[in-house]
Design an enzyme around this catalytic site. Structure first.
Site, short mmCIF file in Angstrom:
data_model
loop_
_atom_site.label_atom_id
_atom_site.label_comp_id
_atom_site.label_asym_id
_atom_site.label_seq_id
_atom_site.Cartn_x
_atom_site.Cartn_y
_atom_site.Cartn_z
N ASP A 67 0.82 -1.21 0.00
CA ASP A 67 0.00 0.00 0.00
C ASP A 67 0.85 1.26 0.00
O ASP A 67 2.07 1.21 0.21
CB ASP A 67 -0.95 0.00 1.21
CG ASP A 67 -0.30 -0.49 2.49
OD1 ASP A 67 0.94 -0.41 2.59
OD2 ASP A 67 -1.02 -0.95 3.38
N ASN A 136 -7.28 -2.77 14.29
CA ASN A 136 -8.69 -3.05 13.96
C ASN A 136 -8.83 -4.27 13.04
O ASN A 136 -9.89 -4.51 12.50
CB ASN A 136 -9.32 -1.82 13.30
CG ASN A 136 -8.62 -1.44 12.01
OD1 ASN A 136 -7.69 -2.12 11.58
ND2 ASN A 136 -9.08 -0.37 11.38
N HIS A 138 -7.13 -4.74 10.21
CA HIS A 138 -6.87 -4.54 8.77
C HIS A 138 -5.62 -5.27 8.33
O HIS A 138 -4.70 -5.48 9.12
CB HIS A 138 -6.84 -3.04 8.40
CG HIS A 138 -5.64 -2.27 8.84
ND1 HIS A 138 -5.68 -0.92 9.10
CD2 HIS A 138 -4.36 -2.63 9.07
CE1 HIS A 138 -4.49 -0.49 9.45
NE2 HIS A 138 -3.67 -1.52 9.45
N GLU A 143 -9.61 -1.89 5.34
CA GLU A 143 -10.22 -1.57 6.62
C GLU A 143 -11.50 -2.38 6.84
O GLU A 143 -12.10 -2.88 5.87
CB GLU A 143 -10.55 -0.07 6.66
CG GLU A 143 -9.34 0.83 6.49
CD GLU A 143 -8.48 0.94 7.75
OE1 GLU A 143 -8.39 -0.04 8.52
OE2 GLU A 143 -7.89 2.00 7.95
P1 PGA Z 1 2.33 -1.62 12.77
O1 PGA Z 1 1.21 -1.57 11.66
O2 PGA Z 1 3.32 -2.64 12.32
O3 PGA Z 1 2.93 -0.24 12.78
O4 PGA Z 1 1.66 -1.99 14.05
C1 PGA Z 1 0.62 -2.74 11.23
C2 PGA Z 1 -0.49 -2.43 10.28
O5 PGA Z 1 -1.16 -1.39 10.44
O6 PGA Z 1 -0.73 -3.24 9.36
#
Ligand code: PGA
Length: 251
Positions: A67, A136, A138, A143
């Protein structure tokens, strides 16, 4: 689904790097799917060490990222293009032209999604896809929603993601509200998936995703339907809820 619970986050990164390296050694021109965020940093450091010691070369590897934020140029300090250059690409021998990330500054983001899907089609199935997981649930920037996006899409970030990612920006107002994200259908085409989750903050969502109801409101829950080889690498904190509720799964 295979679980590996490392002693700590650093060891989790090393184990993830070993798994990634194994794929690259077996197929030096592998297509590897990469992720950003705090979680994979230890893995990238371990991969760089393997390169520096002469154990691993990325000279023929192709990489695709999950992404990119809409509106951030590849040179912006918080763009994922820059994150990848600073945390991996500039520190190993991967040719720049072999690294693919959606553009955050296309005049037409929907057209950029189509372009990225065409590119994914040309590269063929990803040999191993690294995934983090959001608080959450994702995966990539897919999302919680009422459906699973199949292809690369323009997504609106949820408030919880904007809040979580605001730690990287000077102010929450500066966090982009949209991103281009590889769709869930595309992610599930990978031959192998490596899900890396560390820290107490991920314990509950990890358990809910991998053992709870399969629903697009918890996007990572779709991994329960994944047909390829899924390896989940955690530290004890992220694994704690699974260990407590599913003692039969030992990592
Ligand atoms: P993080 O993000 O590794 O900074 O916890 C993970 C994500 O949002 O996929």
């Amino acid at each position: 689904m295979k679980f590996i619970c490392a002693k700590n986050t650093e060891e989790a990164g090393h184990i993830a790097a070993e798994i990634m390296a194994e794929v690259i050694k077996e197929r030096p021109d592998a297509v590897i799917g990469l992720a950003t965020g705090s979680t994979p940093l230890d893995m990238y450091r371990a991969l760089i060490d393997m390169y520096l010691s002469g154990e691993l070369s990325f000279a023929r590897v192709r990489s695709v990222n999950l992404d990119e934020y809409v509106g951030l140029s590849p040179t912006h300090t918080q763009s994922y293009a820059r994150f990848m250059r600073e945390n991996l690409f500039n520190l190993v021998d991967i040719p720049e032209e072999n690294t693919y990330i959606p553009s955050g500054i296309s005049d037409n983001p929907r057209e950029e999604c189509l372009r990225y899907d065409r590119l994914l089609d040309l590269l063929g199935r990803v040999d191993i896809q690294l995934l983090g997981i959001g608080n959450n649930g994702h995966i990539a920037f897919n999302e919680p929603d009422d459906c699973y996006p199949k292809d690369t899409t323009l997504v609106t970030l949820s408030e919880s993601t904007v809040r979580a990612n605001s730690r990287f920006f000077d102010s929450p107002d500066l966090v982009p509200r949209q991103a281009i994200s590889m769709g869930i259908g595309r992610i599930l085409r990978a031959k192998r998936i490596l899900l890396l989750a560390t820290g107490e903050g991920k314990a509950e969502i990890l358990e809910r995703s991998l053992f709870g109801k399969i629903t697009p409101t918890v996007p990572a829950s779709i991994l329960q339907f994944y047909q390829g080889e899924l390896t989940v690498v955690t530290d004890p904190a992220a694994f704690s809820k699974i260990r407590a509720l599913h003692p039969e799964v030992m990592g």
